[in-house]
Design a protein around this motif. Structure first.
Motif, PDB file in Angstrom:
ATOM      1  N   GLY B  56       0.779  -1.226   0.000  1.00 43.73           N
ATOM      2  CA  GLY B  56       0.000   0.000   0.000  1.00 43.73           C
ATOM      3  C   GLY B  56       0.810   1.275   0.000  1.00 43.73           C
ATOM      4  O   GLY B  56       0.265   2.363  -0.209  1.00 43.73           O
ATOM      5  N   ILE B  57       2.111   1.156   0.223  1.00 42.93           N
ATOM      6  CA  ILE B  57       2.988   2.328   0.177  1.00 42.93           C
ATOM      7  C   ILE B  57       3.509   2.495  -1.250  1.00 42.93           C
ATOM      8  O   ILE B  57       4.053   1.551  -1.824  1.00 42.93           O
ATOM      9  N   PRO B  58       3.375   3.678  -1.808  1.00 43.00           N
ATOM     10  CA  PRO B  58       3.798   3.893  -3.202  1.00 43.00           C
ATOM     11  C   PRO B  58       5.286   3.624  -3.414  1.00 43.00           C
ATOM     12  O   PRO B  58       6.103   3.820  -2.518  1.00 43.00           O
ATOM     13  N   GLU B  59       5.613   3.207  -4.637  1.00 44.70           N
ATOM     14  CA  GLU B  59       7.011   2.940  -4.987  1.00 44.70           C
ATOM     15  C   GLU B  59       7.860   4.202  -4.917  1.00 44.70           C
ATOM     16  O   GLU B  59       9.090   4.124  -4.937  1.00 44.70           O
ATOM     17  N   ARG B  60       7.206   5.352  -4.864  1.00 40.92           N
ATOM     18  CA  ARG B  60       7.952   6.615  -4.755  1.00 40.92           C
ATOM     19  C   ARG B  60       8.773   6.688  -3.464  1.00 40.92           C
ATOM     20  O   ARG B  60       9.718   7.474  -3.379  1.00 40.92           O
ATOM     21  N   PHE B  61       8.392   5.882  -2.487  1.00 44.07           N
ATOM     22  CA  PHE B  61       9.103   5.861  -1.202  1.00 44.07           C
ATOM     23  C   PHE B  61      10.158   4.756  -1.240  1.00 44.07           C
ATOM     24  O   PHE B  61       9.847   3.593  -1.516  1.00 44.07           O
ATOM     25  N   SER B  62      11.405   5.131  -0.966  1.00 45.02           N
ATOM     26  CA  SER B  62      12.483   4.149  -0.958  1.00 45.02           C
ATOM     27  C   SER B  62      13.475   4.503   0.142  1.00 45.02           C
ATOM     28  O   SER B  62      13.491   5.629   0.649  1.00 45.02           O
ATOM     29  N   GLY B  63      14.311   3.538   0.497  1.00 41.74           N
ATOM     30  CA  GLY B  63      15.269   3.773   1.563  1.00 41.74           C
ATOM     31  C   GLY B  63      16.604   3.137   1.275  1.00 41.74           C
ATOM     32  O   GLY B  63      16.701   2.188   0.494  1.00 41.74           O
ATOM     33  N   SER B  64      17.632   3.676   1.925  1.00 43.57           N
ATOM     34  CA  SER B  64      18.969   3.100   1.822  1.00 43.57           C
ATOM     35  C   SER B  64      19.658   3.289   3.168  1.00 43.57           C
ATOM     36  O   SER B  64      19.253   4.125   3.990  1.00 43.57           O
ATOM     37  N   ASN B  65      20.712   2.512   3.381  1.00 46.74           N
ATOM     38  CA  ASN B  65      21.396   2.575   4.668  1.00 46.74           C
ATOM     39  C   ASN B  65      22.827   2.087   4.506  1.00 46.74           C
ATOM     40  O   ASN B  65      23.059   0.944   4.076  1.00 46.74           O
ATOM     41  N   SER B  66      23.776   2.939   4.843  1.00 46.71           N
ATOM     42  CA  SER B  66      25.182   2.566   4.727  1.00 46.71           C
ATOM     43  C   SER B  66      26.018   3.457   5.640  1.00 46.71           C
ATOM     44  O   SER B  66      25.696   4.641   5.819  1.00 46.71           O
ATOM     45  N   GLY B  67      27.060   2.873   6.195  1.00 49.23           N
ATOM     46  CA  GLY B  67      27.966   3.658   7.019  1.00 49.23           C
ATOM     47  C   GLY B  67      27.276   4.271   8.228  1.00 49.23           C
ATOM     48  O   GLY B  67      26.693   3.557   9.044  1.00 49.23           O
ATOM     49  N   ASN B  68      27.299   5.585   8.302  1.00 51.57           N
ATOM     50  CA  ASN B  68      26.707   6.303   9.423  1.00 51.57           C
ATOM     51  C   ASN B  68      25.423   7.039   9.064  1.00 51.57           C
ATOM     52  O   ASN B  68      24.938   7.856   9.856  1.00 51.57           O
ATOM     53  N   THR B  69      24.884   6.751   7.866  1.00 52.50           N
ATOM     54  CA  THR B  69      23.686   7.476   7.424  1.00 52.50           C
ATOM     55  C   THR B  69      22.691   6.563   6.713  1.00 52.50           C
ATOM     56  O   THR B  69      23.044   5.824   5.806  1.00 52.50           O
ATOM     57  N   ALA B  70      21.434   6.673   7.148  1.00 50.78           N
ATOM     58  CA  ALA B  70      20.317   6.061   6.440  1.00 50.78           C
ATOM     59  C   ALA B  70      19.531   7.186   5.779  1.00 50.78           C
ATOM     60  O   ALA B  70      19.476   8.308   6.303  1.00 50.78           O
ATOM     61  N   THR B  71      18.928   6.885   4.639  1.00 52.38           N
ATOM     62  CA  THR B  71      18.219   7.915   3.888  1.00 52.38           C
ATOM     63  C   THR B  71      16.863   7.406   3.417  1.00 52.38           C
ATOM     64  O   THR B  71      16.769   6.308   2.867  1.00 52.38           O
ATOM     65  N   LEU B  72      15.859   8.227   3.643  1.00 53.91           N
ATOM     66  CA  LEU B  72      14.531   8.004   3.071  1.00 53.91           C
ATOM     67  C   LEU B  72      14.414   8.918   1.864  1.00 53.91           C
ATOM     68  O   LEU B  72      14.608  10.134   1.983  1.00 53.91           O
ATOM     69  N   THR B  73      14.102   8.352   0.714  1.00 55.24           N
ATOM     70  CA  THR B  73      13.963   9.122  -0.518  1.00 55.24           C
ATOM     71  C   THR B  73      12.525   9.064  -0.993  1.00 55.24           C
ATOM     72  O   THR B  73      11.938   7.982  -1.075  1.00 55.24           O
ATOM     73  N   ILE B  74      11.976  10.231  -1.261  1.00 50.97           N
ATOM     74  CA  ILE B  74      10.618  10.316  -1.790  1.00 50.97           C
ATOM     75  C   ILE B  74      10.707  10.962  -3.162  1.00 50.97           C
ATOM     76  O   ILE B  74      11.064  12.139  -3.286  1.00 50.97           O
ATOM     77  N   SER B  75      10.405  10.172  -4.183  1.00 51.14           N
ATOM     78  CA  SER B  75      10.479  10.671  -5.566  1.00 51.14           C
ATOM     79  C   SER B  75       9.145  11.268  -5.975  1.00 51.14           C
ATOM     80  O   SER B  75       8.089  10.915  -5.443  1.00 51.14           O
ATOM     81  N   ARG B  76       9.224  12.172  -6.924  1.00 52.58           N
ATOM     82  CA  ARG B  76       7.998  12.812  -7.472  1.00 52.58           C
ATOM     83  C   ARG B  76       7.067  13.227  -6.338  1.00 52.58           C
ATOM     84  O   ARG B  76       5.909  12.805  -6.261  1.00 52.58           O
ATOM     85  N   VAL B  77       7.588  14.070  -5.484  1.00 49.83           N
ATOM     86  CA  VAL B  77       6.866  14.477  -4.269  1.00 49.83           C
ATOM     87  C   VAL B  77       5.522  15.104  -4.615  1.00 49.83           C
ATOM     88  O   VAL B  77       5.400  15.914  -5.554  1.00 49.83           O
ATOM     89  N   GLU B  78       4.525  14.744  -3.815  1.00 50.76           N
ATOM     90  CA  GLU B  78       3.172  15.276  -3.966  1.00 50.76           C
ATOM     91  C   GLU B  78       2.801  16.068  -2.710  1.00 50.76           C
ATOM     92  O   GLU B  78       3.381  15.881  -1.646  1.00 50.76           O
TER      93      GLU B  78
END
Lengths: 122, 110
Positions: B56-78
């Motif tokens: 149910g969560i759009p594919e626009r939401f993605s995440g990554s995690n490495s080293g000392n930083t995790a990132t939430l990426t939201i593409s084509r923001v609405e």
């Protein structure tokens, strides 16, 4: 429908006690870790406590240790938080949340209740 | 105790990409979960285990995690993505294991 419904919040004087309840439905409650998370007005999320499926493990944030007790009744599909010696800084919306079904407490909280407000004030 | 650091705010125009960071000591060795919370509502899980999405969560939401930083990426923001976002990890490294939340990031859609 998978659902968590909290109750028991209200206004209490400093030093007082309150017991929160969380009724679970739509899933096998006894298979999941459960947590309480709170949010003070205008502030971020703060995890309070969690409990393993059979109640054999419980963990607390340092600020509530010795004052709050988490428990569960799997026969009643219910989670509880007994809060004693309440302080003004315990004022918050309290959410119950479903964790994972694994042995370890590492899984995300995929289901949340709507929250119940606790206000500690004289 | 373990600390997660998020920027207080991120602003992005509609259609652009928003990146929300979550910093922690060797966070790459932990599983990071992300929640979205809109005003007056309970949090909603949007990414779990660093980069997986609940149904149910759009594919626009993605995440990554490495080293000392995790990132939430939201593409084509609405406009509907405007909310507070929180990262979360389980800290088992100390004498007092427990869940830790980041301070939260307010995403503003310009």
């Amino acid at each position: 429908e998978v659902q968590l419904v909290e109750s028991g919040g209200g206004l209490v004087q400093p030093g007082g006690s309150l017991r929160l309840s969380c009724a679970a439905s739509g899933f096998t409650f006894s298979s999941y870790w459960m947590s309480w998370v709170r949010q003070a007005p205008g502030k971020g999320l703060e995890w309070v406590a969690n409990i393993k499926q059979d109640g054999s493990e419980k963990y607390y944030v340092d600020s509530v240790k010795g004052r709050f007790t988490i428990s569960r009744d799997n026969a009643k599909n219910s989670l509880y938080l007994q809060m004693n010696s309440l302080r003004a800084e315990d004022t918050a919306v309290y959410y119950c949340a479903r964790g994972g079904s694994g042995y370890y407490s590492r899984d995300a909280f995929d289901i949340w209740g709507q929250g119940t407000m606790v206000t500690v004030s004289s | 105790s373990y600390v997660l650091t998020q920027p207080p705010s991120v602003s992005v125009a509609p259609g652009q990409t928003a990146r929300i960071t979550c910093g922690g000591n060797n966070i790459g060795s932990k599983s990071v979960h992300w929640y979205q919370q809109k005003p007056g509502q309970a949090p909603v899980l949007v990414v779990y285990d660093d980069s997986d999405r609940p149904s149910g969560i759009p594919e626009r939401f993605s995440g990554s995690n490495s080293g000392n930083t995790a990132t939430l990426t939201i593409s084509r923001v609405e406009a509907g993505d405007e909310a507070d976002y929180y990262c979360q990890v389980w800290d088992s490294s100390s004498d007092h294991p427990g869940w830790v939340f980041g301070g939260g990031t307010k995403l503003t859609v310009l």
